[in-house]
Motif scaffolding. Structure first.
Motif, PDB file in Angstrom:
ATOM      1  N   GLN A 119      55.923  39.891  27.905  1.00 27.39           N
ATOM      2  CA  GLN A 119      54.472  40.008  28.060  1.00 27.39           C
ATOM      3  C   GLN A 119      53.782  38.642  28.047  1.00 27.39           C
ATOM      4  O   GLN A 119      53.991  37.851  27.133  1.00 27.39           O
ATOM      5  CB  GLN A 119      53.872  40.820  26.920  1.00 27.39           C
ATOM      6  N   LEU A 120      52.939  38.425  29.054  1.00 20.83           N
ATOM      7  CA  LEU A 120      52.042  37.282  29.089  1.00 20.83           C
ATOM      8  C   LEU A 120      50.623  37.817  29.191  1.00 20.83           C
ATOM      9  O   LEU A 120      50.276  38.488  30.167  1.00 20.83           O
ATOM     10  CB  LEU A 120      52.333  36.398  30.303  1.00 20.83           C
ATOM     11  N   LEU A 121      49.798  37.531  28.200  1.00 27.15           N
ATOM     12  CA  LEU A 121      48.386  37.898  28.262  1.00 27.15           C
ATOM     13  C   LEU A 121      47.606  36.641  28.612  1.00 27.15           C
ATOM     14  O   LEU A 121      47.501  35.721  27.801  1.00 27.15           O
ATOM     15  CB  LEU A 121      47.913  38.480  26.931  1.00 27.15           C
ATOM     16  N   VAL A 122      47.048  36.605  29.821  1.00 24.56           N
ATOM     17  CA  VAL A 122      46.437  35.365  30.311  1.00 24.56           C
ATOM     18  C   VAL A 122      44.958  35.524  30.622  1.00 24.56           C
ATOM     19  O   VAL A 122      44.360  34.652  31.239  1.00 24.56           O
ATOM     20  CB  VAL A 122      47.178  34.832  31.565  1.00 24.56           C
ATOM     21  N   THR A 123      44.344  36.625  30.226  1.00 25.85           N
ATOM     22  CA  THR A 123      42.915  36.800  30.464  1.00 25.85           C
ATOM     23  C   THR A 123      42.158  36.765  29.144  1.00 25.85           C
ATOM     24  O   THR A 123      42.698  37.062  28.088  1.00 25.85           O
ATOM     25  CB  THR A 123      42.627  38.140  31.162  1.00 25.85           C
ATOM     26  N   ALA A 124      40.883  36.406  29.250  1.00 17.81           N
ATOM     27  CA  ALA A 124      40.079  36.228  28.036  1.00 17.81           C
ATOM     28  C   ALA A 124      39.417  37.535  27.623  1.00 17.81           C
ATOM     29  O   ALA A 124      38.207  37.657  27.572  1.00 17.81           O
ATOM     30  CB  ALA A 124      39.021  35.159  28.278  1.00 17.81           C
ATOM     31  N   THR A 178      53.207  36.451  24.626  1.00 18.34           N
ATOM     32  CA  THR A 178      52.677  35.089  24.610  1.00 18.34           C
ATOM     33  C   THR A 178      51.243  35.192  25.120  1.00 18.34           C
ATOM     34  O   THR A 178      50.992  35.828  26.148  1.00 18.34           O
ATOM     35  CB  THR A 178      53.503  34.165  25.514  1.00 18.34           C
ATOM     36  N   ILE A 179      50.292  34.586  24.414  1.00 13.55           N
ATOM     37  CA  ILE A 179      48.876  34.736  24.753  1.00 13.55           C
ATOM     38  C   ILE A 179      48.276  33.381  25.113  1.00 13.55           C
ATOM     39  O   ILE A 179      48.375  32.418  24.353  1.00 13.55           O
ATOM     40  CB  ILE A 179      48.089  35.358  23.579  1.00 13.55           C
ATOM     41  N   LEU A 180      47.656  33.325  26.284  1.00 11.97           N
ATOM     42  CA  LEU A 180      46.977  32.121  26.741  1.00 11.97           C
ATOM     43  C   LEU A 180      45.544  32.117  26.227  1.00 11.97           C
ATOM     44  O   LEU A 180      44.821  33.107  26.358  1.00 11.97           O
ATOM     45  CB  LEU A 180      47.004  32.058  28.272  1.00 11.97           C
ATOM     46  N   LEU A 181      45.137  30.982  25.639  1.00  6.08           N
ATOM     47  CA  LEU A 181      43.821  30.851  25.024  1.00  6.08           C
ATOM     48  C   LEU A 181      43.179  29.513  25.404  1.00  6.08           C
ATOM     49  O   LEU A 181      43.856  28.623  25.933  1.00  6.08           O
ATOM     50  CB  LEU A 181      43.945  30.941  23.496  1.00  6.08           C
ATOM     51  N   TRP A 182      41.888  29.384  25.105  1.00 10.15           N
ATOM     52  CA  TRP A 182      41.122  28.191  25.475  1.00 10.15           C
ATOM     53  C   TRP A 182      40.754  27.417  24.210  1.00 10.15           C
ATOM     54  O   TRP A 182      40.076  27.946  23.322  1.00 10.15           O
ATOM     55  CB  TRP A 182      39.890  28.591  26.279  1.00 10.15           C
ATOM     56  N   LEU A 183      41.186  26.169  24.157  1.00 15.29           N
ATOM     57  CA  LEU A 183      41.081  25.367  22.942  1.00 15.29           C
ATOM     58  C   LEU A 183      39.855  24.463  22.953  1.00 15.29           C
ATOM     59  O   LEU A 183      39.557  23.806  23.957  1.00 15.29           O
ATOM     60  CB  LEU A 183      42.334  24.494  22.797  1.00 15.29           C
ATOM     61  N   LEU A 204      31.066  41.387  31.913  1.00 22.47           N
ATOM     62  CA  LEU A 204      31.847  42.538  32.356  1.00 22.47           C
ATOM     63  C   LEU A 204      33.217  42.145  32.891  1.00 22.47           C
ATOM     64  O   LEU A 204      34.193  42.851  32.697  1.00 22.47           O
ATOM     65  CB  LEU A 204      31.076  43.309  33.429  1.00 22.47           C
ATOM     66  N   VAL A 205      33.269  40.997  33.555  1.00 23.77           N
ATOM     67  CA  VAL A 205      34.529  40.627  34.181  1.00 23.77           C
ATOM     68  C   VAL A 205      35.555  40.171  33.160  1.00 23.77           C
ATOM     69  O   VAL A 205      36.724  40.533  33.218  1.00 23.77           O
ATOM     70  CB  VAL A 205      34.287  39.527  35.235  1.00 23.77           C
ATOM     71  N   GLN A 206      35.138  39.378  32.181  1.00 20.83           N
ATOM     72  CA  GLN A 206      36.083  38.820  31.230  1.00 20.83           C
ATOM     73  C   GLN A 206      35.913  39.364  29.824  1.00 20.83           C
ATOM     74  O   GLN A 206      36.754  39.132  28.976  1.00 20.83           O
ATOM     75  CB  GLN A 206      35.914  37.299  31.190  1.00 20.83           C
ATOM     76  N   GLY A 207      34.837  40.042  29.539  1.00 19.72           N
ATOM     77  CA  GLY A 207      34.582  40.432  28.159  1.00 19.72           C
ATOM     78  C   GLY A 207      34.395  39.213  27.288  1.00 19.72           C
ATOM     79  O   GLY A 207      34.724  39.201  26.104  1.00 19.72           O
TER      80      GLY A 207
END
Length: 386
Positions: A207-212, A240-245, A305-308
């Protein structure tokens, strides 16, 4: 818990030129300068103690200008000695699977025993598919066939394939990888919709979660996906989760970090065409995006709405002081059972100096703490049938 850096190059300053079709003007700063800053940040990953470097893949856009993750991972393989690598993601419908399998095998050899996670996906943006001359209606079929060819090619000395999109006479993948079984076992997939989850689960991918998305959205995705894996005879796995630092010790700067994140959500909506329903109307396999685009167009609000995204940065994103980020990432692990977080250090016009300071502060005060934490799989992430 493992922590990585994502080397994506977002040319945020160029969206005004693109949206006004100002093609007579050159990008300012140049694409080379933007990518140069990304490489400079990526070069900090190993000496500062991060576990991994990750790369995305996009064509013809100001949004993350790295068009070939295999090429990019080979670059980072030569630049580093210790970190593992990952792709987030390699878009399978854009490539011939024999080409990808051979590149994956070569990378496995060049890494000399280091791991890399081959993250894959099927892509969304209509402009990218159009530029490559590929019909998005074929995305699901091309993805499935590519996965079948890759598995055959990397698990057998000789193989052949006769599909709708790919016809391959008896052949071999050369060079052969060091460890084909481990390479295939580390493959993972990015997904947003249930349809994409079903595709990934059929192939038993990680699993890759790449959306915010929101925290509730992430929790639901992990459990739903592990349920689909279980139904297909596969063991549950950890995301694995992609996040914004944006790490800062100045409380007044946290608002700036949240503003960068909200602006990113606007840019992702522009890149993927997520506020124009016509981009997805009648496209097989993208019905969920059509629904989302209709909602966003009706609301006139791209990122909520698009990204929550509105408000979610205070719960899910590593934006804040070191102490806030540590608490937030521990809560994220407990909620989602993630095994690794991977961090985008520069986005939405964030000056290089701020991005570098953020990475260095995170590496000093947050990274050792998170790396010392265990990353177990929790009951809430297990299949609903267990």
């Amino acid at each position: 818990m493992k922590v990585g850096i994502v080397t994506s190059s977002f040319h945020s300053a160029d969206w005004e030129r693109i949206n006004t079709a100002g093609w007579s003007r050159a990008p300012s700063p140049s694409d080379a300068d933007v990518i140069g800053e990304t490489i400079a940040l990526g070069r900090l990953a190993e000496p500062l103690g991060f576990d991994s470097i990750w790369i995305g893949e996009h064509f013809g856009t100001a949004y993350s200008m790295w068009p070939d993750v295999m090429q990019s991972m080979a670059f980072w393989a030569g630049e580093t000695e210790r970190v593992s690598l990952g792709s987030c993601v390699n878009v399978l419908p854009w490539w011939h699977p024999v080409t990808l399998a051979a590149k994956a095998a070569m990378l496995d050899i060049m890494l000399e025993g280091r791991d890399y996670t081959w993250g894959v996906g099927r892509g969304i943006a209509p402009t990218e598919y159009a530029e490559l001359g590929i019909d998005r209606n074929e995305a699901r079929g091309r993805f499935d066939e590519a996965m079948e060819v890759i598995r055959l090619g990397l698990s057998q000395e000789r193989f052949s394939y006769n599909g709708k999109y790919f016809q391959i006479p008896e052949a071999s993948i050369r060079p052969q990888p060091r460890d084909a079984e481990a390479l295939l076992a580390r493959m993972a997939c990015a997904f947003t919709t249930t349809a994409s989850m079903e595709v990934a689960a059929q192939h038993g991918l990680g699993q890759l979660l790449v959306t915010a998305g929101t925290l509730d959205d992430m929790v639901d995705k992990v459990r739903t996906y592990n349920t689909l894996l279980h139904e297909g005879g596969h063991e549950p796995n950890q995301a694995t989760i992609l996040l914004w630092l944006y790490c800062t010790e100045d409380p007044d700067e946290i608002a700036a970090g949240n503003a960068y994140f909200d602006q990113y959500s606007v840019e992702v909506a522009m890149h993927y065409g997520l506020t124009d329903p016509s981009n997805f109307d009648g496209i097989k396999g993208y019905e969920a995006y059509l629904k989302l685009a209709k909602q966003a167009a009706a609301a006139g609000d791209t990122f909520r709405l698009v990204q929550g995204a509105a408000g979610s940065s205070a719960v899910t994103q590593p934006i804040g002081t070191p102490e806030q980020i540590i608490r937030r990432m521990r809560s994220l692990q407990e909620a989602t059972s993630c095994k690794e977080i991977i961090l985008v250090p520069q986005y939405s016009g964030m000056p290089f100096e701020k991005a570098e300071a953020s990475v260095r502060l995170f590496a000093e005060k947050v990274l050792p703490v998170l790396q010392a934490d265990s990353a177990p799989i929790h009951e809430a992430s297990l299949p609903v049938t267990v």
